[in-house]
Design a protein around this motif. Structure first.
Motif, PDB file in Angstrom:
ATOM      1  N   HIS A  89      57.482  -3.495  75.950  1.00 15.99           N
ATOM      2  CA  HIS A  89      57.450  -2.237  76.690  1.00 15.99           C
ATOM      3  C   HIS A  89      58.248  -2.312  77.995  1.00 15.99           C
ATOM      4  O   HIS A  89      57.938  -1.638  78.972  1.00 15.99           O
ATOM      5  N   ARG A  90      59.262  -3.154  77.968  1.00 17.73           N
ATOM      6  CA  ARG A  90      60.246  -3.237  79.058  1.00 17.73           C
ATOM      7  C   ARG A  90      61.645  -3.200  78.454  1.00 17.73           C
ATOM      8  O   ARG A  90      61.833  -3.422  77.262  1.00 17.73           O
ATOM      9  N   ILE A  91      62.652  -2.946  79.313  1.00 10.32           N
ATOM     10  CA  ILE A  91      64.021  -3.326  78.969  1.00 10.32           C
ATOM     11  C   ILE A  91      64.018  -4.840  79.129  1.00 10.32           C
ATOM     12  O   ILE A  91      63.874  -5.346  80.249  1.00 10.32           O
ATOM     13  N   PRO A  92      64.126  -5.599  78.036  1.00 12.69           N
ATOM     14  CA  PRO A  92      63.834  -7.036  78.109  1.00 12.69           C
ATOM     15  C   PRO A  92      64.899  -7.854  78.826  1.00 12.69           C
ATOM     16  O   PRO A  92      66.096  -7.705  78.562  1.00 12.69           O
ATOM     17  N   ASN A  93      64.430  -8.688  79.745  1.00 13.56           N
ATOM     18  CA  ASN A  93      65.334  -9.651  80.362  1.00 13.56           C
ATOM     19  C   ASN A  93      65.555 -10.787  79.374  1.00 13.56           C
ATOM     20  O   ASN A  93      64.671 -11.126  78.588  1.00 13.56           O
ATOM     21  N   PHE A  94      66.749 -11.372  79.406  1.00 10.04           N
ATOM     22  CA  PHE A  94      67.095 -12.339  78.370  1.00 10.04           C
ATOM     23  C   PHE A  94      67.953 -13.473  78.915  1.00 10.04           C
ATOM     24  O   PHE A  94      68.632 -13.331  79.945  1.00 10.04           O
TER      25      PHE A  94
END
Length: 352
Positions: free
Chosen positions: A110-115
């Protein structure tokens, strides 16, 4: 000199001078720490305000994520039209966590995922002519695009950032002209947006040369994109189109991990307000999608629920402005039942 005073200490002869000097030294000793204390108090007060604002932002973000979790679960349980999107999002979020590609903040659901490799993806964009030529770049406020925001300022370009979830306002403009490197590194954070950004209104005159948005999943063959499901990237895009800051030719770029590339986004089932991407930058490659998916031309009020409108003050302001100028009431979309946590957020802010 009187013989009785010979050999007496000099302080006897100059008591007023000695007392004055003593008072000056005492005043200096007292006033200097006092001024420093006042400066520290002002600094501490400003820090307290920033800390409180940041704590409130994190609390509201947490509640919003919980709200979207409810939406996702209900959509899939009821087999709603958009349930297929949530299935793709969940698969990507699960994969990034399972393979330890995800980076803080975690979990990425439920986030813009950090990667892992976000900096490499940003560097791919930095080397592109479209970025080199840009004077003003709009970048989303999420963590994986933080390197893009930094390199925008380092490249002496103006940085346009939306207020997170459009909660407290519209956009902020950050100009690197008067910033040093330390300022730039702070300016690309949530706290830095408030400290260094100049708030803009709907009447601001600006031209945005490039848009960078975050994604949960993106199809490299069609440019179809899925965000985290709240629709803010679409609203931001629509408002910029309304303002004339962008047009159909303005390139849209996303930076993602290679594992976020998918082939099951059904382009024919995307909604009219969904924003496609022209370019995908990953840690390993640059992909030109040559998308044929139409870009939104503005805000589609008939797709916006009254409940969603009630959460975003800048949209309320824009609606009033359009209605006052045209004399015609805008028709909103159907009502929607907000998740419990979203309703609590709305109740707290409705009286402000």
């Amino acid at each position: 000199m009187d013989a009785t005073l010979k050999g007496a200490p000099s302080s006897i002869f100059y008591p007023r001078v000695m007392n004055l000097g003593s008072r000056i030294r005492q005043a200096w000793v007292v006033s200097k720490p006092a001024s420093r204390s006042r400066a520290r108090l002002r600094s501490d007060s400003a820090s307290d305000v920033d800390a409180q604002a940041e704590a409130e932002r994190k609390r509201l973000d947490s509640e919003a994520r919980e709200a979207m979790k409810v939406v996702a679960e209900q959509s899939q349980a009821d087999d709603r039209p958009g349930a297929w999107k949530w299935q793709i999002r969940k698969r990507v979020w699960d994969l990034l966590e399972a393979e330890d590609i995800a980076r803080m903040p975690r979990p990425v659901h439920h986030r813009i995922p950090n990667f892992q490799g976000a900096e490499l993806a940003a560097d791919k964009l930095r080397k592109m002519p479209v970025f080199e030529d840009a004077k003003c770049v709009k970048v989303n406020p999420d963590t994986p695009q933080k390197p893009v925001r930094y390199m925008t300022l380092r490249g002496m370009k103006k940085l346009l950032v939306p207020q997170p979830r459009l909660r407290t306002g519209f956009f902020s403009m950050l100009d690197p002209v008067s910033m040093n490197d330390r300022d730039m590194r702070e300016a690309v954070t949530q706290t830095g947006f408030r400290k260094f950004g100049k708030p803009l209104g709907l009447d601001a005159k600006l031209k945005v040369d490039l848009i960078v948005i975050g994604s949960v999943a993106v199809d490299p063959k069609t440019g179809a994109r899925l965000g985290k499901g709240e629709g803010f990237a679409e609203l931001e895009y629509g408002m910029l189109r309304f303002m004339g800051a962008i047009d159909d030719s303005t390139l849209i770029v996303t930076t993602v991990h290679d594992k976020q590339l998918v082939d099951e986004i059904q382009a024919d089932k995307l909604l009219i307000h969904d924003v496609p991407v022209d370019v995908i930058c990953t840690p390993t490659q640059v992909i030109f999608t040559n998308t044929t998916i139409p870009k939104p031309t503005g805000i589609y009020w008939d797709r916006l629920s009254p409940e969603k409108l009630n959460q975003i003050r800048i949209l309320q302001q824009l609606k009033r402005q359009i209605e006052n100028e045209t004399g015609v009431a805008l028709t909103l979309g159907p009502s929607e039942r907000l998740p419990p946590t979203a309703q609590r957020v709305n109740q707290r802010t409705s009286g402000r």
